[in-house]
Design a protein around this motif. Structure first.
Motif, PDB file in Angstrom:
ATOM      1  N   PRO A 237       0.794  -1.241   0.000  1.00  0.00           N
ATOM      2  CA  PRO A 237       0.000   0.000   0.000  1.00  0.00           C
ATOM      3  C   PRO A 237       0.822   1.284   0.000  1.00  0.00           C
ATOM      4  O   PRO A 237       0.554   2.191  -0.787  1.00  0.00           O
ATOM      5  N   LEU A 238       1.832   1.381   0.889  1.00  0.00           N
ATOM      6  CA  LEU A 238       2.602   2.618   0.943  1.00  0.00           C
ATOM      7  C   LEU A 238       3.437   2.787  -0.315  1.00  0.00           C
ATOM      8  O   LEU A 238       3.525   3.897  -0.871  1.00  0.00           O
ATOM      9  N   ALA A 239       4.059   1.719  -0.786  1.00  0.00           N
ATOM     10  CA  ALA A 239       4.855   1.815  -2.008  1.00  0.00           C
ATOM     11  C   ALA A 239       3.984   2.232  -3.185  1.00  0.00           C
ATOM     12  O   ALA A 239       4.390   3.072  -4.005  1.00  0.00           O
ATOM     13  N   GLU A 240       2.797   1.684  -3.269  1.00  0.00           N
ATOM     14  CA  GLU A 240       1.898   2.066  -4.357  1.00  0.00           C
ATOM     15  C   GLU A 240       1.472   3.524  -4.225  1.00  0.00           C
ATOM     16  O   GLU A 240       1.365   4.246  -5.221  1.00  0.00           O
TER      17      GLU A 240
ATOM     18  N   THR B  47      -6.164   7.273   2.061  1.00  0.00           N
ATOM     19  CA  THR B  47      -7.374   7.639   2.797  1.00  0.00           C
ATOM     20  C   THR B  47      -8.595   6.861   2.359  1.00  0.00           C
ATOM     21  O   THR B  47      -9.618   6.890   3.041  1.00  0.00           O
ATOM     22  N   GLY B  48      -8.483   6.180   1.226  1.00  0.00           N
ATOM     23  CA  GLY B  48      -9.644   5.481   0.695  1.00  0.00           C
ATOM     24  C   GLY B  48     -10.501   6.340  -0.212  1.00  0.00           C
ATOM     25  O   GLY B  48     -11.430   5.839  -0.860  1.00  0.00           O
ATOM     26  N   ARG B  49     -10.194   7.635  -0.282  1.00  0.00           N
ATOM     27  CA  ARG B  49     -10.954   8.514  -1.177  1.00  0.00           C
ATOM     28  C   ARG B  49     -10.366   8.431  -2.574  1.00  0.00           C
ATOM     29  O   ARG B  49      -9.141   8.412  -2.740  1.00  0.00           O
TER      30      ARG B  49
END
Length: 430
Positions: A287-290, A354-356
């Motif tokens: 997730p963070l790398a993406e 954030t999912g947004r």
């Protein structure tokens, strides 16, 4: 009458009576576009045949109408392109895209993860002892990675061929002045020579592989295309692979240079990425790398200008276009517009965690519409895996990261960035 006159052409700077706006643009491309955007708005004319667009809805409309009302980039010095032939080629390419797409999605690309890391570690070795120029390193890595993905054991020599193809296009991006193809200029002769050699080389590889016994499962993208049903002609297979090779080389290489710069500037971010990756070979799409990759592509989209050519008489928002008119879409300025983005000039990967969703239509690193980048899934997987591996296996240091400004020629990347990749010793090397 006023309305009809208004629809004829968007407003724009008049420029010099003889040379137009070209000298001012070539002197400072992004500065010229910022100033002109501020003065004339989201759609403005550069000259009598060229319009710039910095409006996400208008940009998406153009991209959605590609193949019908608009065509993608044509030859770099084709002053009077054959729009009919270009449209026919676009139709053939769309058919090939539908065939090749499953061979480029995340599931197919996952099989290359370990090999991608292996290639990265091998090519990073010169940078482990001293600073190197990052762009040639990144280009070598993406050339070897995409050649291996497409041709596997037959990829020998292709990275060098890709480097030649990149070299021959750079003279055409350095200046907006172009000359007819029939002029016997050295850059024209070299362009056609390298193009012919590339077509011959790839065609020979396709024909040789087709003559071999078929494996039970595809070993690379060439095998995948040769197994297509109905069968694809050799010329179509060659052209498809050539397009993927070219797109998978210079564009992701430019993104990697920007990624290296951000990692060199942000040791805290590297620590977080290293913790996310763990000690084993990193997984793709963490997730963070993406999020880091998405933010780099927002701030520094390698394809910072996208060109479309009007195929027929058509419209652009409230304006009229003639066949052959060029429309240049500018993701760089769209991605940094405060109307669509909070803190647009700030590097903040957290905005993607954030999912947004991204602001509607205001994120275009891979284009949109029917000609959206066919290799976008593969590119995202390789870029996120590269980001994780760089943070996990290396300490990224650069003496000029803070001063390496983006270069707005060809693919957008920091100019002359130098960096050293010192192994951390905390994870296995591929």
């Amino acid at each position: 009458m006023a309305r009809a006159e208004q629809r004829t052409r968007p407003p724009g700077p008049r420029g010099h009576w003889l040379t137009g706006n070209t000298p001012a643009y070539d002197d400072d491309r992004i500065g010229f576009l910022r100033r002109t955007h501020a003065e004339f708005g989201d759609v403005f004319a550069f000259d009598e045949r060229t319009v710039f667009v910095i409006d996400p809805e208008v940009a998406h409309d153009v991209l959605a109408r590609t193949n019908t009302d608009f065509l993608t980039e044509l030859a770099p010095f084709d002053a009077q392109p054959d729009l009919g032939s270009a449209a026919a080629e676009a139709g053939a390419w769309m058919s090939a895209r539908r065939t090749v797409w499953p061979g480029l999605n995340h599931t197919a690309a996952a099989a290359a993860d370990a090999r991608t890391v292996e290639i990265l570690d091998e090519l990073a070795r010169p940078a482990t002892t001293h600073e190197v120029d990052v762009l040639p390193l990144a280009r070598a890595f993406t050339a070897y990675a995409v050649a291996d993905y497409c041709f596997g054991r037959d990829a020998a020599g292709l990275p060098e061929l890709l480097a030649d193809n990149l070299d021959i296009t750079e003279p055409f991006t350095a200046s907006s002045y172009q000359f007819p193809a029939w002029l016997p200029l050295p850059r024209h002769r070299r362009f056609f020579r390298v193009h012919r050699h590339t077509v011959r080389t790839l065609t020979d590889l396709v024909r040789r592989r087709r003559g071999e016994p078929r494996p039970a499962t595809p070993r690379d993208l060439l095998d995948f295309l040769l197994d297509a049903d109905p069968a694809m002609p050799d010329g179509t297979v060659m052209a498809t692979l050539r397009g993927i090779l070219m797109g998978g080389h210079g564009i992701p290489a430019a993104a990697i240079v920007s990624i290296v710069r951000e990692l060199a500037l942000r040791p805290e971010l590297v620590a977080d990425l290293r913790a996310e990756a763990g000690d084993a070979l990193p997984a793709a799409r963490l997730p963070l790398a993406e999020a880091v990759v998405k933010e780099v592509l927002r701030l520094y989209p390698p394809v910072w200008l996208m060109t479309r050519t009007a195929r027929t008489a058509t419209t652009l928002a409230d304006w009229s276009l003639n066949p052959g008119d060029e429309v240049l879409l500018n993701p760089y300025l769209i991605h940094r517009d405060p109307r669509w983005w909070e803190r647009p000039d700030e590097f903040d990967p957290g905005r993607w965690l954030t999912g947004r969703p991204a602001p509607r239509m205001a994120y275009l690193p891979f284009g949109a519409g029917p000609r959206v980048c066919v290799g976008s899934a593969l590119a995202m997987r390789q870029l996120t895996l590269t980001t994780s591996r760089l943070a996990q296996a290396y300490t990224v240091e650069s003496s000029n990261a803070a001063s390496a400004a983006p270069r707005f020629l060809g693919r957008l990347a920091p100019a002359n960035l130098r960096a050293q990749l010192s192994p951390t010793g905390r994870c296995p090397m591929a």
